[in-house]
Design a protein around this motif. Structure first.
Motif, PDB file in Angstrom:
ATOM      1  N   ARG A   2      14.426  19.008 -12.076  1.00  0.00           N
ATOM      2  CA  ARG A   2      15.163  18.927 -13.140  1.00  0.00           C
ATOM      3  C   ARG A   2      15.549  20.040 -13.981  1.00  0.00           C
ATOM      4  NH1 ARG A   2      10.802  16.965 -16.740  1.00  0.00           N
ATOM      5  NH2 ARG A   2      12.807  16.360 -17.960  1.00  0.00           N
ATOM      6  N   HIS A   7      20.083  22.320 -21.856  1.00  0.00           N
ATOM      7  CA  HIS A   7      21.343  21.834 -21.531  1.00  0.00           C
ATOM      8  C   HIS A   7      22.531  22.204 -22.320  1.00  0.00           C
ATOM      9  CE1 HIS A   7      18.817  19.270 -18.584  1.00  0.00           C
ATOM     10  NE2 HIS A   7      18.160  18.914 -19.583  1.00  0.00           N
ATOM     11  N   TRP A  54       9.619  15.134  -9.774  1.00  0.00           N
ATOM     12  CA  TRP A  54      10.635  16.181  -9.623  1.00  0.00           C
ATOM     13  C   TRP A  54      11.693  15.893  -8.458  1.00  0.00           C
ATOM     14  CZ3 TRP A  54      10.814  21.241 -11.618  1.00  0.00           C
ATOM     15  CH2 TRP A  54      10.063  21.454 -12.604  1.00  0.00           C
ATOM     16  N   ARG A  55      11.591  14.622  -7.684  1.00  0.00           N
ATOM     17  CA  ARG A  55      12.161  14.409  -6.586  1.00  0.00           C
ATOM     18  C   ARG A  55      12.311  15.430  -5.445  1.00  0.00           C
ATOM     19  NH1 ARG A  55      17.501  11.924  -8.698  1.00  0.00           N
ATOM     20  NH2 ARG A  55      18.061  11.735  -6.321  1.00  0.00           N
ATOM     21  N   ASP A 140      11.083  17.898 -21.850  1.00  0.00           N
ATOM     22  CA  ASP A 140      11.618  16.488 -21.921  1.00  0.00           C
ATOM     23  C   ASP A 140      11.380  15.463 -20.446  1.00  0.00           C
ATOM     24  OD1 ASP A 140      12.619  18.121 -19.756  1.00  0.00           O
ATOM     25  OD2 ASP A 140      14.641  17.756 -20.222  1.00  0.00           O
ATOM     26  N   ALA A 142       9.992  12.333 -18.450  1.00  0.00           N
ATOM     27  CA  ALA A 142      10.289  10.812 -18.479  1.00  0.00           C
ATOM     28  C   ALA A 142       9.504  10.130 -19.287  1.00  0.00           C
ATOM     29  CB  ALA A 142      10.333  10.499 -16.770  1.00  0.00           C
ATOM     30  N   TYR A 166      18.802   9.150 -19.136  1.00  0.00           N
ATOM     31  CA  TYR A 166      18.829  10.670 -19.171  1.00  0.00           C
ATOM     32  C   TYR A 166      18.889  11.295 -17.485  1.00  0.00           C
ATOM     33  CZ  TYR A 166      17.015  15.273 -20.092  1.00  0.00           C
ATOM     34  OH  TYR A 166      17.052  16.755 -20.090  1.00  0.00           O
ATOM     35  N   GLU A 167      18.237  10.610 -16.942  1.00  0.00           N
ATOM     36  CA  GLU A 167      18.196  11.150 -15.409  1.00  0.00           C
ATOM     37  C   GLU A 167      17.874  10.207 -14.513  1.00  0.00           C
ATOM     38  OE1 GLU A 167      14.821  14.181 -14.652  1.00  0.00           O
ATOM     39  OE2 GLU A 167      13.672  12.543 -14.989  1.00  0.00           O
ATOM     40  N   ARG A 168      18.818  10.383 -13.368  1.00  0.00           N
ATOM     41  CA  ARG A 168      18.566   9.225 -12.376  1.00  0.00           C
ATOM     42  C   ARG A 168      17.509   9.637 -11.222  1.00  0.00           C
ATOM     43  NH1 ARG A 168      23.870   7.601 -10.116  1.00  0.00           N
ATOM     44  NH2 ARG A 168      24.669   9.579 -10.520  1.00  0.00           N
ATOM     45  N   TRP A 174      19.102   5.038 -13.395  1.00  0.00           N
ATOM     46  CA  TRP A 174      19.047   5.939 -14.423  1.00  0.00           C
ATOM     47  C   TRP A 174      17.751   5.586 -15.264  1.00  0.00           C
ATOM     48  CZ3 TRP A 174      21.714  10.327 -14.887  1.00  0.00           C
ATOM     49  CH2 TRP A 174      23.052  10.332 -14.080  1.00  0.00           C
ATOM     50  N   GLY A 177      14.506   9.594 -20.909  1.00  0.00           N
ATOM     51  CA  GLY A 177      13.648  10.920 -21.103  1.00  0.00           C
ATOM     52  C   GLY A 177      13.098  10.748 -22.485  1.00  0.00           C
TER      53      GLY A 177
END
Length: 190
Positions: A2, A7, A54-55, A140, A142, A166-168, A174, A177
């Motif tokens: 992330r 941002h 965190w993927r 931020d 999830a 917010y995040e994929r 999607w 967050g």
């Protein structure tokens, strides 16, 4: 992963001798990382309980760049009982009218749920406020990461609002967050 945590345009770590601190708490030490730490951090980032949020883990080179502060984010090693337990990072927005820092953290599965994350976040919060002179910090998680939200609340962060879609996620969908922040004045009040 992330990153970047902040941002806004122009996010970069400000140069300074205290950029890579050693911060010692009751059970947790935050310290600059070395090349020897990269494999351990990548292994932690590969654990299912960490990858869920965190993927896919970043490359060894990316982790090394974060450890050295070259990436604009500063990654510190979280050490517990002499072992690498995770990482905590910050990014600074140094535009004077928007100055603040963002934080993110990951802990190995064996170190989760023991209050170590809140201690690590608290150490970094104090450093960013007392030594880097930030008046506001953000994080931020999830919205579905209830354990992280509780951790950050224990460290003094407050929910600000939901960032929709917010995040994929790894599932390709999607996800919302939760924007949380902490003001320096929150620490002096409470």
């Amino acid at each position: 992963m992330r990153l970047p945590m902040c941002h806004h345009a122009g996010v970069a770590a400000a140069p300074g001798l205290d950029l890579l601190p050693v911060l010692v708490g009751e059970r947790v030490t935050l310290r600059p990382g070395a090349a020897d730490d990269v494999a351990a951090l990548r292994e932690i980032l590969s654990e299912p309980s960490v990858m869920r949020w965190w993927r896919d883990p970043p490359s060894h080179e990316s982790i090394a760049a974060d450890l050295s502060g070259e990436s604009g984010d500063v990654l510190l090693v979280i050490e517990v009982d002499g072992a690498v337990a995770g990482g905590i990072q910050y990014a600074e927005e140094n535009e004077p009218d928007y100055r603040h820092a963002g934080i993110d953290i990951f802990l190995s599965t064996g170190h989760q749920g023991r209050g170590l994350g809140a201690e690590a976040v608290g150490l970094l919060v104090r450093f960013l406020i007392d030594r880097r002179h930030h008046h506001r910090l953000t994080i931020d998680p999830a919205t579905g990461n209830a354990a992280a939200v509780r951790c950050y609340e224990r460290a003094g962060f407050r929910p600000v609002g939901i960032m929709r879609e917010y995040e994929r996620g790894a599932d390709g969908v999607w996800h919302d967050g939760l924007l949380m922040d902490l003001l320096a004045s929150d620490l002096t009040r409470g």
